[in-house]
Design an enzyme around this catalytic site. Sequence first.
Site, PDB file in Angstrom:
ATOM      1  N   TYR A   1      -2.865  -6.774  -4.891  1.00 19.57           N
ATOM      2  CA  TYR A   1      -3.744  -5.600  -4.988  1.00 19.57           C
ATOM      3  C   TYR A   1      -2.939  -4.450  -5.577  1.00 19.57           C
ATOM      4  O   TYR A   1      -1.813  -4.195  -5.128  1.00 19.57           O
ATOM      5  CB  TYR A   1      -4.266  -5.230  -3.601  1.00 19.57           C
TER       6      TYR A   1
ATOM      7  N   ASP B   1       4.848  -3.502  -9.143  1.00 21.12           N
ATOM      8  CA  ASP B   1       4.079  -2.638  -8.248  1.00 21.12           C
ATOM      9  C   ASP B   1       4.813  -2.607  -6.894  1.00 21.12           C
ATOM     10  O   ASP B   1       4.654  -3.510  -6.073  1.00 21.12           O
ATOM     11  CB  ASP B   1       2.650  -3.148  -8.087  1.00 21.12           C
TER      12      ASP B   1
ATOM     13  N   LYS C   1       3.297   5.360  -1.029  1.00 14.74           N
ATOM     14  CA  LYS C   1       3.552   5.207   0.417  1.00 14.74           C
ATOM     15  C   LYS C   1       4.844   5.906   0.880  1.00 14.74           C
ATOM     16  O   LYS C   1       4.857   7.133   1.064  1.00 14.74           O
ATOM     17  CB  LYS C   1       3.522   3.734   0.802  1.00 14.74           C
TER      18      LYS C   1
END
Length: 429
Positions: free
Chosen positions: A142, A237, A270
Amino acid sequence: MTSNETLFARAQAVIPGGVNSPVRAFRAVGGTPRFIRRAQGAYLWDADGRRYVDYIGSWGPMILGHGHPAVLEAVQRAAADGLSFGAPTEAEIELAEAIIARVPGLEQVRLVSSGTEAGMSALRLARGATGRSKIVKFEGCYHGHADALLVKAGSGLATFGVSTSAGVPAEVVQHTLVLEYNHVAQLEQAFAEHGRDIACVMIEPIAGNMNFVRASLPFMRRLRELCTRHGALLVFDEVMTGFRVALGGAYSVYAKAIPGFRPDLFVFGKVIGGGMPLAAFGGPRAIMEQLAPLGPVYQAGTLSGNPVATACGLATLKEISKPGFFDALAARTKALVDGLVAVAQDAGVPLVGECEGGMFGFFFADALPQNYAAVMATDKERFNRFFHAMLDRGIYLAPALYEAGFVSAAHSAEDIDATLRAAAEALRG
Ligand code: KE4
């Protein structure tokens, strides 16, 4: 009704599904989501005043635990000086320098407000820099909810994707090729057929959106070779793994195992925001300078590099860069996973687990899954029962079998022991 139930009913009247992000609604595991009143250290307290040991950590950012004094002080000081200016600040330079200093080969970064925005922008940059349209992603990974990335595998192997979401026209995903994670032959086929048209391959190097699945070394080595040979950019990612599995992220894990290994572009999020809305993407200057205002690839954001978020991220990065931080975090995380495997063994329940740095995963299965299909074939019913049995005992795990878990520096040895005692009871049930 409990306060959580009352709040959930009220929330559903005014917010779709009662949540501002779907996974929070507990639909994968059932039951009523916990509405959090406050958090401190390794703990959350819900609307009924119940305390939980928190293994979500806001889905990764809270690596220091909640309410770290140095972070709070930095945020309060920044807020007092102004919440947002829409003009450059020194703090943005400091954060960019701090990120670049910890990721060898990274020359420039652009700060944005979410992992989705960072991934979407990195994708546009890769297409702009190569002049190509096709992109490759992997089933189970994702990368945020940008249209071109909301794609699942097509009908056959290595075919162009179909969207996973309504509202995404086929034309938008026609250039997105979805392959099976860890499948070298599919990589070979995709590059043999489309190599000259592939702008980039985007990958979660350790797939936290499949709970915890590592890209194998042969797969990662071959991926790097094929991208280099065909002029496609390799985009890591690391929104979840960056500054979480190691100070140098998953990149540093693969660079240790594969001499000279380096992705072309990075996506971060994050941890680098420390719990505030901040993410980033970056790479070599030659590619990054294709971005506006210098180059033809447009990208922008009102709150990009926001001073309060930047202060939070900087304070977090400073703390996790202290000597021994990751050794201690990795040891505590490993104690949790090894303990879960041991109590499951004692209970005669098949459970496998993995971890790297402060990120972990476990599956009710006999062997670690290597791809999405294998993850989804693990025992979902048992996971959901275990999730609720742990929640009832004050242990808050990720409410879906395909999500990773996170340990913070605030989790004590006693928190881990309490978690393992709860797991032993839950698995006997
Ligand atoms: P955000 O737009 O949610 O900040 O980041 C998107 C994203 C990009 N890349 C990776 C590897 C990610 O894990 C994420 C977001 N992760 C999810 C958890 N699986 C966030 C939780 C949620 O969606 O509420």
